[in-house]
Design a protein around this motif. Structure first.
Motif, PDB file in Angstrom:
ATOM      1  N   ALA A 100       6.969   9.397  -4.848  1.00  0.00           N
ATOM      2  CA  ALA A 100       6.728  10.832  -4.995  1.00  0.00           C
ATOM      3  C   ALA A 100       7.558  11.570  -3.957  1.00  0.00           C
ATOM      4  O   ALA A 100       7.370  11.376  -2.751  1.00  0.00           O
ATOM      5  N   LYS A 101       8.473  12.410  -4.413  1.00  0.00           N
ATOM      6  CA  LYS A 101       9.289  13.204  -3.494  1.00  0.00           C
ATOM      7  C   LYS A 101       8.814  14.652  -3.514  1.00  0.00           C
ATOM      8  O   LYS A 101       8.670  15.258  -4.583  1.00  0.00           O
ATOM      9  N   ALA A 154      -2.352  25.025 -15.444  1.00  0.00           N
ATOM     10  CA  ALA A 154      -2.555  24.250 -16.675  1.00  0.00           C
ATOM     11  C   ALA A 154      -1.216  23.778 -17.239  1.00  0.00           C
ATOM     12  O   ALA A 154      -1.108  22.654 -17.751  1.00  0.00           O
ATOM     13  N   PHE A 155      -0.191  24.632 -17.152  1.00  0.00           N
ATOM     14  CA  PHE A 155       1.143  24.256 -17.624  1.00  0.00           C
ATOM     15  C   PHE A 155       1.687  23.060 -16.843  1.00  0.00           C
ATOM     16  O   PHE A 155       2.314  22.156 -17.409  1.00  0.00           O
ATOM     17  N   LEU A 156       1.428  23.031 -15.528  1.00  0.00           N
ATOM     18  CA  LEU A 156       1.969  21.972 -14.687  1.00  0.00           C
ATOM     19  C   LEU A 156       1.116  20.708 -14.688  1.00  0.00           C
ATOM     20  O   LEU A 156       1.601  19.631 -14.343  1.00  0.00           O
ATOM     21  N   HIS A 157      -0.133  20.836 -15.102  1.00  0.00           N
ATOM     22  CA  HIS A 157      -1.084  19.743 -14.904  1.00  0.00           C
ATOM     23  C   HIS A 157      -0.645  18.440 -15.552  1.00  0.00           C
ATOM     24  O   HIS A 157      -0.682  17.377 -14.918  1.00  0.00           O
ATOM     25  N   ASP A 158      -0.202  18.488 -16.810  1.00  0.00           N
ATOM     26  CA  ASP A 158       0.089  17.231 -17.495  1.00  0.00           C
ATOM     27  C   ASP A 158       1.330  16.539 -16.936  1.00  0.00           C
ATOM     28  O   ASP A 158       1.488  15.326 -17.094  1.00  0.00           O
ATOM     29  N   ALA A 159       2.209  17.302 -16.234  1.00  0.00           N
ATOM     30  CA  ALA A 159       3.354  16.662 -15.587  1.00  0.00           C
ATOM     31  C   ALA A 159       2.911  15.964 -14.306  1.00  0.00           C
ATOM     32  O   ALA A 159       3.212  14.786 -14.083  1.00  0.00           O
ATOM     33  N   VAL A 160       2.175  16.679 -13.440  1.00  0.00           N
ATOM     34  CA  VAL A 160       1.722  16.090 -12.179  1.00  0.00           C
ATOM     35  C   VAL A 160       0.785  14.913 -12.445  1.00  0.00           C
ATOM     36  O   VAL A 160       0.790  13.913 -11.712  1.00  0.00           O
ATOM     37  N   ALA A 161       0.000  15.002 -13.518  1.00  0.00           N
ATOM     38  CA  ALA A 161      -0.941  13.922 -13.842  1.00  0.00           C
ATOM     39  C   ALA A 161      -0.246  12.615 -14.177  1.00  0.00           C
ATOM     40  O   ALA A 161      -0.878  11.551 -14.182  1.00  0.00           O
ATOM     41  N   LEU A 162       1.060  12.652 -14.441  1.00  0.00           N
ATOM     42  CA  LEU A 162       1.800  11.440 -14.754  1.00  0.00           C
ATOM     43  C   LEU A 162       2.011  10.558 -13.526  1.00  0.00           C
ATOM     44  O   LEU A 162       2.317   9.375 -13.663  1.00  0.00           O
ATOM     45  N   MET A 163       1.854  11.114 -12.320  1.00  0.00           N
ATOM     46  CA  MET A 163       2.006  10.316 -11.107  1.00  0.00           C
ATOM     47  C   MET A 163       0.927   9.243 -11.069  1.00  0.00           C
ATOM     48  O   MET A 163      -0.265   9.543 -11.175  1.00  0.00           O
ATOM     49  N   GLY A 164       1.343   7.998 -10.919  1.00  0.00           N
ATOM     50  CA  GLY A 164       0.429   6.885 -11.071  1.00  0.00           C
ATOM     51  C   GLY A 164      -0.439   6.564  -9.870  1.00  0.00           C
ATOM     52  O   GLY A 164      -1.334   5.735  -9.969  1.00  0.00           O
ATOM     53  N   ASP A 165      -0.212   7.194  -8.722  1.00  0.00           N
ATOM     54  CA  ASP A 165      -0.993   6.931  -7.514  1.00  0.00           C
ATOM     55  C   ASP A 165      -1.891   8.126  -7.229  1.00  0.00           C
ATOM     56  O   ASP A 165      -1.428   9.261  -7.116  1.00  0.00           O
ATOM     57  N   ASP A 166      -3.209   7.884  -7.083  1.00  0.00           N
ATOM     58  CA  ASP A 166      -4.170   8.977  -6.931  1.00  0.00           C
ATOM     59  C   ASP A 166      -3.905   9.810  -5.687  1.00  0.00           C
ATOM     60  O   ASP A 166      -3.969  11.050  -5.728  1.00  0.00           O
ATOM     61  N   GLY A 198       0.812  -1.209   0.000  1.00  0.00           N
ATOM     62  CA  GLY A 198       0.000   0.000   0.000  1.00  0.00           C
ATOM     63  C   GLY A 198       0.845   1.258   0.000  1.00  0.00           C
ATOM     64  O   GLY A 198       1.883   1.327  -0.644  1.00  0.00           O
ATOM     65  N   ARG A 199       0.390   2.244   0.789  1.00  0.00           N
ATOM     66  CA  ARG A 199       1.054   3.546   0.809  1.00  0.00           C
ATOM     67  C   ARG A 199       1.702   3.796   2.163  1.00  0.00           C
ATOM     68  O   ARG A 199       1.201   3.379   3.197  1.00  0.00           O
ATOM     69  N   MET A 200       2.797   4.544   2.121  1.00  0.00           N
ATOM     70  CA  MET A 200       3.418   5.030   3.346  1.00  0.00           C
ATOM     71  C   MET A 200       4.186   6.303   3.047  1.00  0.00           C
ATOM     72  O   MET A 200       4.424   6.643   1.876  1.00  0.00           O
ATOM     73  N   ALA A 201       4.565   7.024   4.108  1.00  0.00           N
ATOM     74  CA  ALA A 201       5.343   8.258   3.973  1.00  0.00           C
ATOM     75  C   ALA A 201       6.680   8.097   4.661  1.00  0.00           C
ATOM     76  O   ALA A 201       6.794   7.452   5.707  1.00  0.00           O
ATOM     77  N   PRO A 241      10.529  -9.783  -5.786  1.00  0.00           N
ATOM     78  CA  PRO A 241       9.715 -10.024  -6.987  1.00  0.00           C
ATOM     79  C   PRO A 241       8.217  -9.918  -6.711  1.00  0.00           C
ATOM     80  O   PRO A 241       7.700 -10.498  -5.749  1.00  0.00           O
ATOM     81  N   GLY A 242       7.536  -9.131  -7.555  1.00  0.00           N
ATOM     82  CA  GLY A 242       6.099  -8.986  -7.473  1.00  0.00           C
ATOM     83  C   GLY A 242       5.600  -8.087  -6.370  1.00  0.00           C
ATOM     84  O   GLY A 242       4.385  -7.894  -6.226  1.00  0.00           O
ATOM     85  N   ALA A 243       6.459  -7.497  -5.566  1.00  0.00           N
ATOM     86  CA  ALA A 243       6.036  -6.625  -4.476  1.00  0.00           C
ATOM     87  C   ALA A 243       5.596  -5.266  -5.005  1.00  0.00           C
ATOM     88  O   ALA A 243       5.981  -4.850  -6.104  1.00  0.00           O
ATOM     89  N   ARG A 244       4.819  -4.547  -4.168  1.00  0.00           N
ATOM     90  CA  ARG A 244       4.321  -3.221  -4.560  1.00  0.00           C
ATOM     91  C   ARG A 244       4.377  -2.281  -3.358  1.00  0.00           C
ATOM     92  O   ARG A 244       4.094  -2.676  -2.231  1.00  0.00           O
ATOM     93  N   LEU A 245       4.711  -1.015  -3.635  1.00  0.00           N
ATOM     94  CA  LEU A 245       4.734   0.010  -2.593  1.00  0.00           C
ATOM     95  C   LEU A 245       4.580   1.375  -3.240  1.00  0.00           C
ATOM     96  O   LEU A 245       5.161   1.652  -4.291  1.00  0.00           O
ATOM     97  N   SER A 246       3.770   2.249  -2.597  1.00  0.00           N
ATOM     98  CA  SER A 246       3.678   3.664  -2.978  1.00  0.00           C
ATOM     99  C   SER A 246       4.240   4.488  -1.824  1.00  0.00           C
ATOM    100  O   SER A 246       3.765   4.376  -0.685  1.00  0.00           O
ATOM    101  N   LEU A 247       5.241   5.320  -2.120  1.00  0.00           N
ATOM    102  CA  LEU A 247       5.990   6.035  -1.083  1.00  0.00           C
ATOM    103  C   LEU A 247       5.940   7.537  -1.314  1.00  0.00           C
ATOM    104  O   LEU A 247       6.288   8.024  -2.392  1.00  0.00           O
ATOM    105  N   LEU A 248       5.511   8.275  -0.284  1.00  0.00           N
ATOM    106  CA  LEU A 248       5.621   9.735  -0.270  1.00  0.00           C
ATOM    107  C   LEU A 248       6.875  10.091   0.514  1.00  0.00           C
ATOM    108  O   LEU A 248       6.992   9.780   1.700  1.00  0.00           O
ATOM    109  N   ASP A 249       7.815  10.744  -0.131  1.00  0.00           N
ATOM    110  CA  ASP A 249       9.112  11.116   0.444  1.00  0.00           C
ATOM    111  C   ASP A 249       9.088  12.632   0.650  1.00  0.00           C
ATOM    112  O   ASP A 249       9.272  13.401  -0.296  1.00  0.00           O
ATOM    113  N   LEU A 250       8.828  13.069   1.884  1.00  0.00           N
ATOM    114  CA  LEU A 250       8.585  14.486   2.176  1.00  0.00           C
ATOM    115  C   LEU A 250       9.673  15.045   3.076  1.00  0.00           C
ATOM    116  O   LEU A 250       9.966  14.483   4.133  1.00  0.00           O
TER     117      LEU A 250
END
Length: 421
Positions: free
Chosen positions: A214-215, A390-402, A152-155, A179-188
């Protein structure tokens, strides 16, 4: 002409701190030898062509104290949670002044964490920030996700607090996905005062695993931030990263990613939002070392006042890496005549069956679009905000975790509101 400056006050202080430590490892001694011989790069070093460490080299940084005011730390964490919209129950690992604080941390199920150990967690370093970290790293975490487990997710939250004396912290982390593991990480990273934050993260994403990283660097403008990520990507594995730089007077984030097995995917996207006299540098080297791998990099810069942004991005395709698909784009939006961007996208290709492209664009806000919004009754500051977002939107939208994408959106919103206040 010698391209390396003498060690200077900062390097001398770093070396003195190393000398005072008993029983240092071979990796630390090698880093000390390298730093003592080379010093900190200034002019003439190609990798640091656009980013000077002159201001850093004249400061004798002291080691950060092991303890910080708990109430102040809690207040900083609470403010970060409010501003960036962090979920209250989000699992987290917290470092205070570069040291892991188990009392403030709550790790997710299925993630095993052990403390930094210099005997096993200090590989040899071949860049300045990694060598400095190897010299002085005192704490950090090894996060391990077992095969097939979705953690899942963690920070990973870093808080640094400095007073009148300039401090430096050098956390060292390693993230291992089997192998096959998954993690979403917020690095703040957040903090207050005059300090140097020099984190290094070594990442291993095994076959079929996926790491979303995501850093968000939102430190005090009095701080300096020198960070490095080393990532090794396995067969069919994914490393999806986004770095958003808002803080620090001087910042550099380096990513060295290697696709070492067939079918790996790397995304190294980011944005730098700077004002005043901030200077931020995003440097990346993506190495395709196996066939049929894919890399994508989109970096956006919004620069105002006297701010300076730097992007250096290299895609290296080795001879074995046939069927490579690599894309790289850097775009800058200058909001003042005194803002500056230096961009150096680069391709180095030794295979002959590849699809690679890169590019860079620089411009100001579109006057016609601004006029159109103003003519529809939109106030000027609101019209500028709409166009910047609007200029930044398409870059930030590339992040795969909602959830991580929502945090980045909130961070962009808070930066603009603060700047436009």
């Amino acid at each position: 002409m010698n391209a390396i400056a003498p060690a200077g006050a900062s390097a001398a202080a770093f070396l003195a701190r190393h000398a005072a430590r008993a029983g240092a490892s071979a990796a630390r001694d090698a880093a000390a030898e390298w730093l003592g011989r080379a010093g900190l790069p200034r002019s003439g070093v190609e990798a640091w062509k656009y980013t000077s460490l002159r201001a850093l080299g004249d400061v004798a940084f002291a080691a950060a104290p092991a303890q910080a005011d708990p109430a102040r730390v809690e207040a900083i964490l609470a403010e970060a949670g409010r501003v960036f919209g962090l979920e209250p129950g989000l699992p987290r690992a917290v470092l205070v002044n570069g040291r892991f604080d188990p009392a403030l941390s709550r790790l997710p199920a299925g993630v095993r964490a052990v403390r930094f150990n210099e005997a096993t967690d200090l590989p040899s370093a071949d860049d300045v920030a990694s060598a400095l970290n190897a010299l002085l790293a005192e704490d950090g975490l090894v996060l391990h996700v077992a095969s097939g487990h979705d953690a899942g997710r963690m920070a990973l939250l870093s808080v640094v607090i400095a007073g009148d004396t300039p401090l430096s912290v050098h956390p060292r982390h390693r993230i291992v996905l089997e192998p096959g593991a998954r993690l979403s990480l917020l690095d703040l990273a957040v903090g207050q005062g005059n300090y140097l934050n020099n984190p290094v993260i070594d990442i291993a994403v095994a076959d079929g695993a996926s790491l979303v990283h995501a850093k968000l660097q939102a430190e005090d403008v009095s701080a300096r931030h020198l960070a490095v990520v080393h990532a090794d990507i396995g067969a069919g594995a994914h490393y999806d990263s986004f770095t958003l730089t808002l803080g620090a007077g001087l910042a550099r984030h380096e990513v060295h990613a290697r696709l070492g097995a067939e079918g790996g995917v790397v995304h190294v996207n980011g944005a730098q939002l700077l004002d005043g006299r901030q200077h931020a540098d995003l440097t990346s080297v993506i190495t395709h070392g196996a066939p049929a791998c894919n890399s994508r990099q989109t970096v956006k810069n919004v620069l105002s006042e006297h701010a300076r942004g730097v992007f250096q991005g290299k895609i290296l395709v080795e001879r074995i890496a046939q069927k490579t698909d690599g894309y790289q784009m850097n775009q800058a939006l200058l909001l003042s005549e005194t803002a500056e961007i230096d961009a150096k996208p680069e391709l180095e290709i030794y295979a002959d069956d590849v699809r690679c492209s890169h590019g860079a664009t620089v411009g100001a806000l579109d006057g016609d679009q601004l006029f159109y919004l103003r003519s529809r009754g939109v106030a000027e500051h609101e019209a500028r905000a709409i166009l910047v977002k609007a200029f930044l939107h398409d870059a930030v939208a590339l992040m795969g975790d909602d959830m991580l994408r929502a945090v980045l959106d909130r961070a962009v919103e808070s930066w603009w509101n603060r700047k436009d206040a």
